[in-house]
Write a protein that holds these residues in place. Structure first.
Motif, PDB file in Angstrom:
ATOM      1  N   ASN A  30       0.104   5.449   0.369  1.00 32.91           N
ATOM      2  CA  ASN A  30      -0.767   6.262   0.771  1.00 32.91           C
ATOM      3  C   ASN A  30      -0.191   7.767   0.714  1.00 32.91           C
ATOM      4  OD1 ASN A  30      -2.403   4.280   1.746  1.00 32.91           O
ATOM      5  ND2 ASN A  30      -1.204   4.274   3.524  1.00 32.91           N
ATOM      6  N   ILE A  76      -6.686  12.439   0.341  1.00 34.06           N
ATOM      7  CA  ILE A  76      -5.915  11.083   0.645  1.00 34.06           C
ATOM      8  C   ILE A  76      -6.130  10.153  -0.463  1.00 34.06           C
ATOM      9  CG2 ILE A  76      -6.126   9.053   2.158  1.00 34.06           C
ATOM     10  CD1 ILE A  76      -7.476  10.979   4.439  1.00 34.06           C
ATOM     11  N   LYS A  77      -5.230   9.531  -0.733  1.00 30.99           N
ATOM     12  CA  LYS A  77      -5.156   8.710  -2.065  1.00 30.99           C
ATOM     13  C   LYS A  77      -4.453   7.414  -1.630  1.00 30.99           C
ATOM     14  CE  LYS A  77      -2.690   8.124  -5.787  1.00 30.99           C
ATOM     15  NZ  LYS A  77      -1.905   8.558  -6.952  1.00 30.99           N
ATOM     16  N   SER A  78      -5.135   6.050  -1.401  1.00 30.26           N
ATOM     17  CA  SER A  78      -4.483   4.677  -1.239  1.00 30.26           C
ATOM     18  C   SER A  78      -4.229   3.805  -2.209  1.00 30.26           C
ATOM     19  CB  SER A  78      -5.400   4.361   0.240  1.00 30.26           C
ATOM     20  OG  SER A  78      -4.758   3.141   0.792  1.00 30.26           O
ATOM     21  N   TRP A 138       0.906  -1.258   0.028  1.00 32.09           N
ATOM     22  CA  TRP A 138       0.076  -0.049  -0.127  1.00 32.09           C
ATOM     23  C   TRP A 138       0.711   1.218  -0.097  1.00 32.09           C
ATOM     24  CZ3 TRP A 138      -4.803   0.190  -0.943  1.00 32.09           C
ATOM     25  CH2 TRP A 138      -5.758  -1.136  -0.476  1.00 32.09           C
ATOM     26  N   TYR A 186      -1.075  11.867   1.398  1.00 30.84           N
ATOM     27  CA  TYR A 186      -1.947  12.763   1.924  1.00 30.84           C
ATOM     28  C   TYR A 186      -1.532  14.127   1.774  1.00 30.84           C
ATOM     29  CZ  TYR A 186      -2.214   8.614   5.034  1.00 30.84           C
ATOM     30  OH  TYR A 186      -2.336   7.311   5.189  1.00 30.84           O
TER      31      TYR A 186
END
Length: 252
Positions: free
Chosen positions: A64, A97-99, A62, A66
């Protein structure tokens, strides 16, 4: 109210001490903070503050991302009777936010994205989006990388009408985004980002160009230009907002 008689430009950096150095890919966090402040007095009185926090977290699969940014501005306004007052002319907050989950290919991913904007003086008072989709690296050179992503989503906004009343809008959107990073030299980097969120009620396009030059291992000077466009606005509102800035950036 701030009333200094000189032009200020500075950077303030506050973040948790566990944040790691930017140039070490093995560390889980990459964080940059930036702040620009301009204040004038005399015949013209203005106060402008623009800041941003950009944090990236790398886990095994993952990744992430921000982002939080804020803009505040006060200007001296001459009233009809000749008196001068100081009024707030801009107040805007943005967060996203991108995950992204890395697939078998190193630069391919499935992502979930969310953003929220509050703009007291904009064509939309609030604007929120969520989207899912696929991202990949279109070009991976020694000094240049180009990433792109696309996917469906949903938006909800509060559009400001001509009489200053609010009209709530929502609907399905198609979101596309691209990011170009070019390491011009060991001390200079150019970045270009573009996002388009297109729906039945409105299409929002945001683009930012920036050039950063390194002062030392942790600090950079950044010059940038940001443009945002909404296709559906009230008759007395401008469709396009632009901002040019010069900030100091501190990297952790």
């Amino acid at each position: 109210m701030i009333r200094p008689s000189i032009l200020l430009a500075g950077a303030v950096s506050v973040f948790s001490p566990f944040v790691m150095a930017q140039d070490d890919e093995n560390k889980p966090w990459t964080v940059s903070t930036e702040l620009g402040v301009i204040a004038t007095s005399g015949n013209t009185e203005t106060t402008s503050v623009q800041g941003k926090i950009d944090a990236k977290q790398r886990l095994t699969r993952w990744h992430n991302h921000y982002i939080f940014s804020a803009l505040f501005k006060e200007d001296q306004v001459t009233q009809d009777d000749g008196t001068k007052t100081t009024e707030k002319t801009a107040e805007k907050y943005f967060g996203s936010i991108k995950s992204a989950y890395q697939l078998e290919s190193e630069h391919s991913n499935f992502f979930v994205f969310g953003s929220h904007t509050e703009d007291e003086f904009g064509s939309y008072e609030t604007y929120s989006t969520v989207a899912v989709g696929y991202g990949t690296r279109l070009y991976n050179g020694e000094t240049m990388q180009l990433d792109a992503e696309i996917g469906p989503g949903y938006f909800r906004g509060e559009r400001v009408l001509e009489d200053e009343s609010i009209q709530r809008e929502s609907g399905v959107i198609l979101r596309g985004a691209a990011s170009l990073a070019w390491q011009i030299s060991p001390s200079a980097e150019f970045k270009q980002t573009l996002s388009v969120e297109s729906g039945e009620d409105n299409t929002r396009t945001v683009a930012e160009s920036s050039l950063s030059t390194r002062i030392n291992d942790a600090m950079q000077m950044k010059v940038g230009f940001n443009v945002a466009n909404d296709t559906d606005v009230a008759p007395d509102k401008e469709k396009t907002d632009t901002m040019t800035y010069v900030n100091l950036v501190y990297n952790f």
